[in-house]
Design a protein around this motif. Structure first.
Motif, PDB file in Angstrom:
ATOM      1  N   PHE A   1       0.849  -1.184   0.000  1.00 39.92           N
ATOM      2  CA  PHE A   1       0.000   0.000   0.000  1.00 39.92           C
ATOM      3  C   PHE A   1       0.886   1.236   0.000  1.00 39.92           C
ATOM      4  O   PHE A   1       1.821   1.336   0.807  1.00 39.92           O
ATOM      5  CB  PHE A   1      -0.876  -0.013   1.253  1.00 39.92           C
ATOM      6  CG  PHE A   1      -1.785   1.178   1.397  1.00 39.92           C
ATOM      7  CD1 PHE A   1      -3.093   1.124   0.929  1.00 39.92           C
ATOM      8  CD2 PHE A   1      -1.345   2.341   2.005  1.00 39.92           C
ATOM      9  CE1 PHE A   1      -3.945   2.213   1.072  1.00 39.92           C
ATOM     10  CE2 PHE A   1      -2.188   3.435   2.158  1.00 39.92           C
ATOM     11  CZ  PHE A   1      -3.492   3.370   1.681  1.00 39.92           C
ATOM     12  N   LEU A   2       0.585   2.179  -0.880  1.00 39.63           N
ATOM     13  CA  LEU A   2       1.315   3.440  -0.957  1.00 39.63           C
ATOM     14  C   LEU A   2       0.366   4.602  -0.742  1.00 39.63           C
ATOM     15  O   LEU A   2      -0.657   4.712  -1.431  1.00 39.63           O
ATOM     16  CB  LEU A   2       1.988   3.584  -2.329  1.00 39.63           C
ATOM     17  CG  LEU A   2       2.642   4.926  -2.625  1.00 39.63           C
ATOM     18  CD1 LEU A   2       3.777   5.233  -1.641  1.00 39.63           C
ATOM     19  CD2 LEU A   2       3.148   4.957  -4.057  1.00 39.63           C
ATOM     20  N   GLU A   3       0.708   5.475   0.189  1.00 40.70           N
ATOM     21  CA  GLU A   3      -0.042   6.712   0.410  1.00 40.70           C
ATOM     22  C   GLU A   3       0.720   7.853  -0.253  1.00 40.70           C
ATOM     23  O   GLU A   3       1.844   8.170   0.147  1.00 40.70           O
ATOM     24  CB  GLU A   3      -0.226   6.979   1.904  1.00 40.70           C
ATOM     25  CG  GLU A   3      -1.088   8.177   2.175  1.00 40.70           C
ATOM     26  CD  GLU A   3      -1.452   8.348   3.649  1.00 40.70           C
ATOM     27  OE1 GLU A   3      -2.207   9.291   3.926  1.00 40.70           O
ATOM     28  OE2 GLU A   3      -1.007   7.564   4.492  1.00 40.70           O
ATOM     29  N   LEU A   4       0.107   8.439  -1.283  1.00 39.60           N
ATOM     30  CA  LEU A   4       0.727   9.520  -2.054  1.00 39.60           C
ATOM     31  C   LEU A   4       0.337  10.880  -1.504  1.00 39.60           C
ATOM     32  O   LEU A   4      -0.832  11.109  -1.195  1.00 39.60           O
ATOM     33  CB  LEU A   4       0.271   9.438  -3.513  1.00 39.60           C
ATOM     34  CG  LEU A   4       0.792   8.242  -4.273  1.00 39.60           C
ATOM     35  CD1 LEU A   4      -0.199   7.798  -5.322  1.00 39.60           C
ATOM     36  CD2 LEU A   4       2.123   8.600  -4.896  1.00 39.60           C
ATOM     37  N   GLY A   5       1.308  11.783  -1.394  1.00 40.09           N
ATOM     38  CA  GLY A   5       1.020  13.117  -0.877  1.00 40.09           C
ATOM     39  C   GLY A   5       0.402  13.022   0.498  1.00 40.09           C
ATOM     40  O   GLY A   5      -0.542  13.729   0.814  1.00 40.09           O
ATOM     41  N   GLY A   6       0.956  12.146   1.307  1.00 42.21           N
ATOM     42  CA  GLY A   6       0.337  11.750   2.559  1.00 42.21           C
ATOM     43  C   GLY A   6       0.435  12.725   3.708  1.00 42.21           C
ATOM     44  O   GLY A   6      -0.133  12.471   4.765  1.00 42.21           O
ATOM     45  N   PHE A   7       1.179  13.823   3.566  1.00 44.89           N
ATOM     46  CA  PHE A   7       1.391  14.777   4.651  1.00 44.89           C
ATOM     47  C   PHE A   7       2.008  14.029   5.830  1.00 44.89           C
ATOM     48  O   PHE A   7       3.186  13.697   5.781  1.00 44.89           O
ATOM     49  CB  PHE A   7       0.081  15.494   4.993  1.00 44.89           C
ATOM     50  CG  PHE A   7       0.171  16.505   6.103  1.00 44.89           C
ATOM     51  CD1 PHE A   7       1.148  17.480   6.097  1.00 44.89           C
ATOM     52  CD2 PHE A   7      -0.734  16.501   7.143  1.00 44.89           C
ATOM     53  CE1 PHE A   7       1.239  18.424   7.116  1.00 44.89           C
ATOM     54  CE2 PHE A   7      -0.670  17.439   8.166  1.00 44.89           C
ATOM     55  CZ  PHE A   7       0.318  18.395   8.148  1.00 44.89           C
ATOM     56  N   MET A   8       1.271  13.689   6.858  1.00 41.75           N
ATOM     57  CA  MET A   8       1.806  12.912   7.982  1.00 41.75           C
ATOM     58  C   MET A   8       1.487  11.423   7.845  1.00 41.75           C
ATOM     59  O   MET A   8       1.746  10.648   8.737  1.00 41.75           O
ATOM     60  CB  MET A   8       1.253  13.436   9.315  1.00 41.75           C
ATOM     61  CG  MET A   8       1.692  14.837   9.651  1.00 41.75           C
ATOM     62  SD  MET A   8       1.260  15.339  11.332  1.00 41.75           S
ATOM     63  CE  MET A   8      -0.518  15.391  11.256  1.00 41.75           C
TER      64      MET A   8
END
Length: 160
Positions: free
Chosen positions: A18-25
């Protein structure tokens, strides 16, 4: 959709990533960990490394979370991208990507570059039963097109 991602990530013997893009924190990654997902298969990225550091501070999990966080710019030249830590860490390894409140921050041309690079992140040869998936929520409009917002040129989409 997050529930389906959790199902895939927690399935017995799962090798899903799983990849969170532009995830901030990268709070979505923290939610997945809370739901019992193995954090070694979770990845997050943001342009600003200080935001990723804030995530460790906010969630107090620097010593417990095993997710991989990489700061970097998806809009550098092809040559820079190919040599980047983002490309080396993500290309060909992801099965699920999450991008919420992300695409509307960019012009249409930049969105196309980002999408092409996201496609590179996905593993090849995934099955029709468990295909590569990109999902998230985004701001939209009834009249699509370029907008000027806070000195930035962005592109907003409609349902079509």
């Amino acid at each position: 959709m997050i529930e389906k991602a959790i199902e895939r990530l927690k399935a017995p013997g799962s090798q899903e990533t799983f990849l969170e893009l532009g995830g901030f924190m990268c709070q979505t990654i923290r939610k997945l960990v809370f739901e019992g997902v193995d954090s070694t298969r979770l990845y997050g990225t943001d342009l600003h490394p200080e935001f990723l550091e804030l995530g460790y501070e906010q969630f107090r999990d620097r010593n417990s979370i095993k997710a991989t966080f990489v700061a970097g710019d998806l809009l550098v030249s092809d040559e820079e991208y190919t040599a980047s830590k983002i490309a080396k860490t993500f290309n060909g390894k992801m099965t699920i990507a999450h991008a919420s409140n992300f695409f509307h921050l960019f012009s249409r041309d930049a969105q196309l570059i980002i999408c092409e690079r996201i496609v590179r992140f996905f593993r090849r040869g995934l099955s029709p039963e468990a295909p590569a998936v990109l999902f998230g929520t985004h701001l939209g409009t009834t009249t699509p097109g370029p907008l000027e917002a806070g000195g930035f040129k962005v592109f907003s989409h409609n349902e079509e």
